[in-house]
Design a protein around this motif. Sequence first.
Motif, PDB file in Angstrom:
ATOM      1  N   LYS A  56      -9.231  15.953   1.228  1.00  0.00           N
ATOM      2  CA  LYS A  56     -10.360  15.748   2.142  1.00  0.00           C
ATOM      3  C   LYS A  56     -10.647  16.942   3.048  1.00  0.00           C
ATOM      4  CE  LYS A  56     -10.909  11.401   0.947  1.00  0.00           C
ATOM      5  NZ  LYS A  56     -12.062  10.903   0.253  1.00  0.00           N
ATOM      6  N   THR A  83      -3.914  13.420   0.517  1.00  0.00           N
ATOM      7  CA  THR A  83      -5.212  13.037   1.088  1.00  0.00           C
ATOM      8  C   THR A  83      -5.751  14.135   1.996  1.00  0.00           C
ATOM      9  OG1 THR A  83      -4.623  10.705   0.966  1.00  0.00           O
ATOM     10  CG2 THR A  83      -6.414  11.294   2.461  1.00  0.00           C
ATOM     11  N   THR A  93       4.435  10.339   3.189  1.00  0.00           N
ATOM     12  CA  THR A  93       3.892   9.137   2.566  1.00  0.00           C
ATOM     13  C   THR A  93       4.069   7.935   3.487  1.00  0.00           C
ATOM     14  OG1 THR A  93       4.308   9.974   0.352  1.00  0.00           O
ATOM     15  CG2 THR A  93       4.092   7.588   0.575  1.00  0.00           C
ATOM     16  N   ASN A 137       4.360  -0.709   8.563  1.00  0.00           N
ATOM     17  CA  ASN A 137       4.310   0.622   7.955  1.00  0.00           C
ATOM     18  C   ASN A 137       5.662   1.315   8.022  1.00  0.00           C
ATOM     19  OD1 ASN A 137       1.643   0.719   7.096  1.00  0.00           O
ATOM     20  ND2 ASN A 137       0.916   1.404   9.080  1.00  0.00           N
ATOM     21  N   THR A 178       0.832  -1.201   0.000  1.00  0.00           N
ATOM     22  CA  THR A 178       0.000   0.000   0.000  1.00  0.00           C
ATOM     23  C   THR A 178       0.865   1.249   0.000  1.00  0.00           C
ATOM     24  OG1 THR A 178      -0.115   0.081   2.422  1.00  0.00           O
ATOM     25  CG2 THR A 178      -1.879  -1.109   1.286  1.00  0.00           C
ATOM     26  N   ARG A 179       0.307   2.315  -0.505  1.00  0.00           N
ATOM     27  CA  ARG A 179       0.961   3.628  -0.458  1.00  0.00           C
ATOM     28  C   ARG A 179      -0.121   4.661  -0.196  1.00  0.00           C
ATOM     29  NH1 ARG A 179       5.181   6.694  -4.419  1.00  0.00           N
ATOM     30  NH2 ARG A 179       4.619   8.802  -3.770  1.00  0.00           N
ATOM     31  N   VAL A 180       0.084   5.457   0.838  1.00  0.00           N
ATOM     32  CA  VAL A 180      -0.845   6.528   1.178  1.00  0.00           C
ATOM     33  C   VAL A 180      -0.065   7.836   1.170  1.00  0.00           C
ATOM     34  CG1 VAL A 180      -2.422   7.460   2.911  1.00  0.00           C
ATOM     35  CG2 VAL A 180      -2.177   4.973   2.656  1.00  0.00           C
ATOM     36  N   ASP A 181      -0.418   8.717   0.255  1.00  0.00           N
ATOM     37  CA  ASP A 181       0.176  10.049   0.208  1.00  0.00           C
ATOM     38  C   ASP A 181      -0.644  10.933   1.141  1.00  0.00           C
ATOM     39  OD1 ASP A 181       2.255   9.495  -1.700  1.00  0.00           O
ATOM     40  OD2 ASP A 181       0.690   9.395  -3.224  1.00  0.00           O
ATOM     41  N   VAL A 182      -0.220  10.997   2.388  1.00  0.00           N
ATOM     42  CA  VAL A 182      -0.984  11.675   3.434  1.00  0.00           C
ATOM     43  C   VAL A 182      -1.202  13.139   3.099  1.00  0.00           C
ATOM     44  CG1 VAL A 182      -0.980  12.337   5.884  1.00  0.00           C
ATOM     45  CG2 VAL A 182      -0.232  10.033   5.200  1.00  0.00           C
TER      46      VAL A 182
END
Length: 161
Positions: free
Chosen positions: A45, A41, A54, A81, A34-38
Amino acid sequence: MNFTMRRDLPATTFDQALERLPAALREEGFGVLTRVDVDKTLHEKLGVDFRRYTILGACNPGLAHAALQRRLDIGAMLPCNLVVYEEARGGCVVLAIDPSQTLASADPELAPIADRAISGLLHDAYDRARGEEAHTRLVRAIDVGIARGYPIDLDWRTQRI
């Protein structure tokens, strides 16, 4: 209790670290699931600006399988993570969950799995992410000793004993 392990990479840009880290993890048997570009986001949002940040979810199938055979509920702590964020003064920071504080604290018999994750995921991959060769066996052993709570004096920024 500190549940992360940190490496400051002052000579490595955020983009370089994110480019190198997946390959470095693969070399150690980990894949990025997984990769979440905080930052993106939060902007999307909430409409707020945040530093480049990230989260990568990495997993070593062999280690995950071994841990899950021991305890099915360990899956709630998977994948491991890693965080990469940009420093205001330049360079970046890479953080990773410390398996000795999560997996091994849940069940001491998971300590060998946590040690392998610490060695491969955290140390060798960090070095490759900053474009350098892997640690010597001595430094790796010292790092694992620190993760286990042994009293070893090591300067984490310079990695000198």
